[in-house]
Write a protein that holds these residues in place. Sequence first.
Motif, PDB file in Angstrom:
ATOM      1  N   GLU A 280       0.848  -1.189   0.000  1.00  9.67           N
ATOM      2  CA  GLU A 280       0.000   0.000   0.000  1.00  9.67           C
ATOM      3  C   GLU A 280       0.886   1.242   0.000  1.00  9.67           C
ATOM      4  O   GLU A 280       1.764   1.384   0.847  1.00  9.67           O
ATOM      5  CB  GLU A 280      -0.891  -0.012   1.238  1.00  9.67           C
ATOM      6  CG  GLU A 280      -1.917   1.078   1.272  1.00  9.67           C
ATOM      7  CD  GLU A 280      -2.838   0.950   2.481  1.00  9.67           C
ATOM      8  OE1 GLU A 280      -3.903   1.558   2.451  1.00  9.67           O
ATOM      9  OE2 GLU A 280      -2.480   0.254   3.443  1.00  9.67           O
ATOM     10  N   VAL A 281       0.667   2.147  -0.968  1.00  8.09           N
ATOM     11  CA  VAL A 281       1.497   3.348  -1.112  1.00  8.09           C
ATOM     12  C   VAL A 281       0.590   4.564  -1.273  1.00  8.09           C
ATOM     13  O   VAL A 281      -0.387   4.528  -2.023  1.00  8.09           O
ATOM     14  CB  VAL A 281       2.437   3.234  -2.339  1.00  8.09           C
ATOM     15  CG1 VAL A 281       3.273   4.485  -2.494  1.00  8.09           C
ATOM     16  CG2 VAL A 281       3.326   2.020  -2.223  1.00  8.09           C
ATOM     17  N   GLN A 282       0.925   5.642  -0.576  1.00  2.69           N
ATOM     18  CA  GLN A 282       0.176   6.896  -0.706  1.00  2.69           C
ATOM     19  C   GLN A 282       0.769   7.664  -1.882  1.00  2.69           C
ATOM     20  O   GLN A 282       1.787   8.332  -1.757  1.00  2.69           O
ATOM     21  CB  GLN A 282       0.293   7.709   0.586  1.00  2.69           C
ATOM     22  CG  GLN A 282      -0.605   8.914   0.633  1.00  2.69           C
ATOM     23  CD  GLN A 282      -2.067   8.542   0.767  1.00  2.69           C
ATOM     24  OE1 GLN A 282      -2.408   7.605   1.462  1.00  2.69           O
ATOM     25  NE2 GLN A 282      -2.922   9.265   0.098  1.00  2.69           N
ATOM     26  N   THR A 283       0.160   7.541  -3.072  1.00  2.00           N
ATOM     27  CA  THR A 283       0.716   8.160  -4.280  1.00  2.00           C
ATOM     28  C   THR A 283       0.148   9.546  -4.550  1.00  2.00           C
ATOM     29  O   THR A 283       0.720  10.305  -5.311  1.00  2.00           O
ATOM     30  CB  THR A 283       0.441   7.280  -5.509  1.00  2.00           C
ATOM     31  OG1 THR A 283      -0.960   7.050  -5.618  1.00  2.00           O
ATOM     32  CG2 THR A 283       1.188   5.960  -5.416  1.00  2.00           C
ATOM     33  N   ARG A 284      -0.981   9.870  -3.951  1.00  2.00           N
ATOM     34  CA  ARG A 284      -1.597  11.186  -4.152  1.00  2.00           C
ATOM     35  C   ARG A 284      -1.608  11.947  -2.840  1.00  2.00           C
ATOM     36  O   ARG A 284      -0.906  11.592  -1.907  1.00  2.00           O
ATOM     37  CB  ARG A 284      -3.010  11.000  -4.709  1.00  2.00           C
ATOM     38  CG  ARG A 284      -2.983  10.448  -6.138  1.00  2.00           C
ATOM     39  CD  ARG A 284      -4.353  10.069  -6.586  1.00  2.00           C
ATOM     40  NE  ARG A 284      -4.598   8.726  -6.058  1.00  2.00           N
ATOM     41  CZ  ARG A 284      -5.738   8.098  -6.117  1.00  2.00           C
ATOM     42  NH1 ARG A 284      -6.766   8.663  -6.659  1.00  2.00           N
ATOM     43  NH2 ARG A 284      -5.882   6.885  -5.626  1.00  2.00           N
ATOM     44  N   SER A 285      -2.404  12.987  -2.746  1.00  2.00           N
ATOM     45  CA  SER A 285      -2.436  13.794  -1.532  1.00  2.00           C
ATOM     46  C   SER A 285      -3.009  12.991  -0.363  1.00  2.00           C
ATOM     47  O   SER A 285      -3.630  11.943  -0.543  1.00  2.00           O
ATOM     48  CB  SER A 285      -3.256  15.063  -1.766  1.00  2.00           C
ATOM     49  OG  SER A 285      -4.590  14.725  -2.070  1.00  2.00           O
ATOM     50  N   ALA A 286      -2.810  13.492   0.832  1.00  2.00           N
ATOM     51  CA  ALA A 286      -3.177  12.758   2.046  1.00  2.00           C
ATOM     52  C   ALA A 286      -4.679  12.527   2.177  1.00  2.00           C
ATOM     53  O   ALA A 286      -5.101  11.561   2.801  1.00  2.00           O
ATOM     54  CB  ALA A 286      -2.661  13.496   3.262  1.00  2.00           C
ATOM     55  N   ASP A 287      -5.501  13.393   1.599  1.00  2.00           N
ATOM     56  CA  ASP A 287      -6.954  13.201   1.727  1.00  2.00           C
ATOM     57  C   ASP A 287      -7.509  12.218   0.689  1.00  2.00           C
ATOM     58  O   ASP A 287      -8.697  11.930   0.693  1.00  2.00           O
ATOM     59  CB  ASP A 287      -7.681  14.535   1.649  1.00  2.00           C
ATOM     60  CG  ASP A 287      -7.491  15.249   0.328  1.00  2.00           C
ATOM     61  OD1 ASP A 287      -6.525  14.918  -0.375  1.00  2.00           O
ATOM     62  OD2 ASP A 287      -8.295  16.134   0.014  1.00  2.00           O
ATOM     63  N   GLU A 288      -6.674  11.692  -0.191  1.00  2.00           N
ATOM     64  CA  GLU A 288      -7.082  10.678  -1.175  1.00  2.00           C
ATOM     65  C   GLU A 288      -6.736   9.292  -0.646  1.00  2.00           C
ATOM     66  O   GLU A 288      -5.818   9.145   0.155  1.00  2.00           O
ATOM     67  CB  GLU A 288      -6.337  10.904  -2.498  1.00  2.00           C
ATOM     68  CG  GLU A 288      -6.643  12.217  -3.172  1.00  2.00           C
ATOM     69  CD  GLU A 288      -8.012  12.265  -3.808  1.00  2.00           C
ATOM     70  OE1 GLU A 288      -8.508  11.209  -4.233  1.00  2.00           O
ATOM     71  OE2 GLU A 288      -8.596  13.349  -3.848  1.00  2.00           O
ATOM     72  N   PRO A 289      -7.473   8.257  -1.073  1.00  2.00           N
ATOM     73  CA  PRO A 289      -7.136   6.906  -0.607  1.00  2.00           C
ATOM     74  C   PRO A 289      -5.792   6.427  -1.165  1.00  2.00           C
ATOM     75  O   PRO A 289      -5.345   6.875  -2.222  1.00  2.00           O
ATOM     76  CB  PRO A 289      -8.285   6.052  -1.143  1.00  2.00           C
ATOM     77  CG  PRO A 289      -8.856   6.818  -2.269  1.00  2.00           C
ATOM     78  CD  PRO A 289      -8.634   8.268  -1.951  1.00  2.00           C
TER      79      PRO A 289
END
Length: 111
Positions: free
Chosen positions: A83-92
């Motif tokens: 699992e990687v946060q590829t977009r801004s923090a408020d996006e899944p």
Amino acid sequence: MEFCPTCGSMLMIELPNMGHATRFYCTTCPYVCPIERGVKIKRKQILFRKGIDPVISSDDMKNAPTTEVPCPNCRHDKAAYKEVQTRSADEPATLFFKCLNVKCGHNWREG
């Protein structure tokens, strides 16, 4: 788009009028430049493609947890995921999967 060599402002175009040809003129200073019929290439730039680095490498997936998700390529029922946060923090977050079938090894993502 052309810019004034004197002051750096963007030049405007003036259509033929009262005996003069089409020309560029500066709204800030008195600079005027007639437009010639031919097109001149001022500078040639050699373009090349940069290589694309993978978001998840095969080393990242070696110790990754596994889950029961069918592979869209071979329908094998187990895959490793990260699992990687590829977009801004408020996006899944984005889930990256790798099929655990030795013959397949297909990579895909969700989210």
